[in-house]
Design an enzyme around this catalytic site. Structure first.
Site, PDB file in Angstrom:
ATOM      1  N   CYS A  65     -15.732  -0.721 -12.181  1.00 35.30           N
ATOM      2  CA  CYS A  65     -14.451  -0.298 -12.061  1.00 35.30           C
ATOM      3  C   CYS A  65     -14.311   0.256 -10.934  1.00 35.30           C
ATOM      4  CB  CYS A  65     -14.131   0.584 -13.035  1.00 35.30           C
ATOM      5  SG  CYS A  65     -12.672   1.327 -13.034  1.00 35.30           S
ATOM      6  N   CYS A 132      -8.521  16.198 -23.516  1.00 34.71           N
ATOM      7  CA  CYS A 132      -9.251  17.269 -24.231  1.00 34.71           C
ATOM      8  C   CYS A 132      -9.439  18.358 -23.237  1.00 34.71           C
ATOM      9  CB  CYS A 132     -10.579  16.534 -24.706  1.00 34.71           C
ATOM     10  SG  CYS A 132     -11.789  17.785 -25.246  1.00 34.71           S
TER      11      CYS A 132
HETATM   12  N1  APR Z   1       0.193  -4.261  -2.334  1.00 33.80           N
HETATM   13  C1  APR Z   1      -0.027  -5.197  -3.405  1.00 33.80           C
HETATM   14  N2  APR Z   1      -1.279  -4.964  -3.992  1.00 33.80           N
HETATM   15  C2  APR Z   1      -2.230  -4.560  -3.377  1.00 33.80           C
HETATM   16  C3  APR Z   1      -2.060  -3.654  -2.045  1.00 33.80           C
HETATM   17  C4  APR Z   1      -0.836  -3.563  -1.592  1.00 33.80           C
HETATM   18  N3  APR Z   1      -0.559  -2.780  -0.712  1.00 33.80           N
HETATM   19  N4  APR Z   1      -3.498  -3.167  -1.905  1.00 33.80           N
HETATM   20  C5  APR Z   1      -4.374  -3.479  -3.014  1.00 33.80           C
HETATM   21  N5  APR Z   1      -3.724  -4.497  -3.604  1.00 33.80           N
HETATM   22  C6  APR Z   1      -4.292  -5.214  -4.735  1.00 33.80           C
HETATM   23  C7  APR Z   1      -5.529  -5.845  -4.511  1.00 33.80           C
HETATM   24  O1  APR Z   1      -5.641  -7.024  -3.901  1.00 33.80           O
HETATM   25  C8  APR Z   1      -6.157  -5.914  -5.899  1.00 33.80           C
HETATM   26  O2  APR Z   1      -5.879  -7.237  -6.509  1.00 33.80           O
HETATM   27  O3  APR Z   1      -4.557  -4.177  -5.713  1.00 33.80           O
HETATM   28  C9  APR Z   1      -5.682  -4.775  -6.697  1.00 33.80           C
HETATM   29  C10 APR Z   1      -6.485  -3.697  -7.173  1.00 33.80           C
HETATM   30  O4  APR Z   1      -7.238  -4.365  -7.956  1.00 33.80           O
HETATM   31  P1  APR Z   1      -8.966  -3.731  -8.088  1.00 33.80           P
HETATM   32  O5  APR Z   1      -9.529  -3.436  -6.787  1.00 33.80           O
HETATM   33  O6  APR Z   1      -9.706  -4.787  -8.940  1.00 33.80           O
HETATM   34  O7  APR Z   1      -8.893  -2.409  -8.829  1.00 33.80           O
HETATM   35  P2  APR Z   1      -8.865  -2.130 -10.606  1.00 33.80           P
HETATM   36  O8  APR Z   1     -10.195  -2.017 -11.078  1.00 33.80           O
HETATM   37  O9  APR Z   1      -7.567  -3.068 -11.309  1.00 33.80           O
HETATM   38  O10 APR Z   1      -8.118  -0.702 -10.585  1.00 33.80           O
HETATM   39  C11 APR Z   1      -6.863  -0.438  -9.860  1.00 33.80           C
HETATM   40  O11 APR Z   1      -6.728   1.715 -10.857  1.00 33.80           O
HETATM   41  O12 APR Z   1      -8.561   2.936 -11.800  1.00 33.80           O
HETATM   42  C12 APR Z   1      -7.566   2.873 -10.569  1.00 33.80           C
HETATM   43  O13 APR Z   1      -8.996   3.489  -8.813  1.00 33.80           O
HETATM   44  C13 APR Z   1      -8.600   2.284  -9.683  1.00 33.80           C
HETATM   45  O14 APR Z   1      -6.913   2.545  -7.953  1.00 33.80           O
HETATM   46  C14 APR Z   1      -7.477   1.764  -8.711  1.00 33.80           C
HETATM   47  C15 APR Z   1      -6.532   0.947  -9.685  1.00 33.80           C
HETATM   48 ZN    ZN Z   2     -12.717   3.045 -14.625  1.00 32.96          ZN
HETATM   49 ZN    ZN Z   3     -10.676  18.677 -27.490  1.00 31.35          ZN
END
Ligand code: APR
Ligand code: ZN
Ligand code: ZN
Length: 397
Positions: A65, A132
């Site tokens: 993740c 929690c």
């Molecule tokens: N504008 C639009 N989309 C963006 C931008 C932006 N400026 N910057 C990044 N993205 C998009 C990326 O292209 C990607 O598709 O955001 C998406 C993020 O997806 P992942 O990296 O796969 O992350 P994910 O596991 O879905 O988590 C998303 O939630 O749990 C939190 O830390 C995690 O901040 C992260 C978010």
């Molecule tokens: Zn996670």
């Molecule tokens: Zn608890």
């Protein structure tokens, strides 16, 4: 499903679990992070037996993740701790339980919970929160609560730290019994691993945090697994328009499959995304979900909702120390903003029900698995996420 019996090995879903390890130190393979941005090293580690109210789990599937990625990159300095075993999205089988654990036994199929539920504290007894008092998500925590020690050590006896109370990049891990939930033994462990974080977080944000209503309009910023899960959750609750916003247009293909109806690439616009969305939706969407961890995006998400009733849910993890880009008076326009941890699901008491709904097809879990690799190729899997090529790459241990 049979009990562990007296045979030395027994098969669960084709997975062999030794049962002569109870009470002993287990030597097994783990992917150890030795420093920021250093490739993970697959090596032998020693895993101590579970202490009182702890559970030792054989991890069968794990995936990566964005939060694992952030920890590996060392993005939040105050959360750095090395050597460490990262990983928090997984599913596995109970190898043994410590003294006092009565709700789980050897052989049970389980999903680890980075946001635990002790069941006893004032928070757990309240319907208003899934945080929690003892076991809520805590990226600073690196050892077990009961004795302040790690259950992992290298072969020369030096401690290796835990991560998010789960540390799933290991063939065996030890967790607090409040940080693991028993699931249906007939469910595919591979699919169930997705419920450990990303999918539950996104879907739960739509169902529990926002409580998306039928016929409503939604904008999702960031179409990673979390954003796509929020879209799938909104769709399942009858949202009619779901606008996906991402700077990587490759993400729109999956967005469509997950029920998104329109797409915006901010790079193609001459104006702000919120202006575009307000025009498309006659004043703004009912709900927006920020799933990028980017403050500028958060502001766009906030302004994209309809004044009077719009709600923005923050799911992205934002690095410190910058604060939220919203002036207090802007809230007088009736737009609200809130955060969501683990989709506001109480892990132990509510995840089994959610898992059942997924198995009944309310949410299509298969669509989130874009890649599968053996555990030994974990560094490749990190690369796939970094390059935006994967949603979830499931690693089999
Ligand atoms: N504008 C639009 N989309 C963006 C931008 C932006 N400026 N910057 C990044 N993205 C998009 C990326 O292209 C990607 O598709 O955001 C998406 C993020 O997806 P992942 O990296 O796969 O992350 P994910 O596991 O879905 O988590 C998303 O939630 O749990 C939190 O830390 C995690 O901040 C992260 C978010
Ligand atoms: Zn996670
Ligand atoms: Zn608890």
């Amino acid at each position: 499903m049979g009990s562990m019996g007296d045979e030395s090995k027994e098969s669960f879903n084709g997975v062999f679990v030794p049962n002569d390890t109870r009470g002993k130190v287990i030597t097994c393979k783990a992917a150890v992070a030795w420093g920021p941005k250093e490739p993970l090293v697959i090596q032998d580690v020693q895993v101590d037996p579970p202490q009182s109210m702890e559970v030792r789990i054989k991890i069968v599937f794990t995936s990566i993740c964005h939060t694992d990625l952030s920890a590996w990159l060392g993005e939040n300095e105050n959360q750095r701790a090395f050597p460490r075993i990262l990983g928090h999205e997984a599913a596995g089988i109970v190898e043994s339980v410590g003294e006092g654990v009565i709700d789980m036994k050897e052989g049970d199929h389980v999903v680890p919970l980075f946001n635990g539920e002790c069941g006893d504290c004032v928070y757990c007894k309240s319907e208003k929160t899934n945080l929690c008092g003892k076991l809520r998500v805590n990226p600073m925590k690196r050892v077990m609560s009961i004795d302040g020690k790690s259950r992992f050590s290298s072969m020369d006896g030096k401690p290796i730290y835990h991560f998010l109370s789960t540390s799933t990049f290991s063939e065996y891990t030890v967790v607090d019994s409040g940080c693991v939930v028993k699931i249906d033994p007939n469910a595919s462990l591979k699919k169930m691993s997705l419920l450990s974080c990303g999918v539950s977080t996104g879907v739960g944000a739509a169902w529990n945090t926002a409580n998306v209503q039928p016929g409503s309009t939604v904008a999702v910023f960031g179409l990673g697994a979390v954003g796509l899960a929020a879209a799938a959750g909104a769709r399942a609750k009858g949202a009619t328009r779901i606008i996906g916003v991402d700077i990587n247009p490759d993400k729109f293909v999956k967005g469509k499959i997950m029920g998104m109806t329109e797409f915006i690439n901010p790079k193609d616009l001459k104006r702000c995304v919120n202006e575009e969305i307000k025009e498309l939706t006659e004043g703004g969407v009912d709900y927006s979900f920020e799933c990028t961890g980017n403050l500028e995006v958060l502001r766009e998400a906030f302004l994209s909702t309809h004044d009077g009733w719009g709600l923005t849910v923050i799911l992205g993890i934002h690095g410190s120390p910058r604060l939220m880009p919203v002036h207090p008076m802007e809230l007088f326009d009736g737009r609200r903003i809130t955060g969501s941890v683990f989709g506001d699901f109480k892990g132990k008491s509510q995840l089994p029900q959610f898992a059942e709904e997924c198995l009944n097809g309310v949410i299509n879990l298969d669509e989130f698995i874009t890649h599968e690799l053996p555990f030994s190729k974990i560094n490749e899997a990190f690369q796939l996420l970094i390059e935006g090529k994967s949603l979830r790459c499931v690693l089999q241990l």
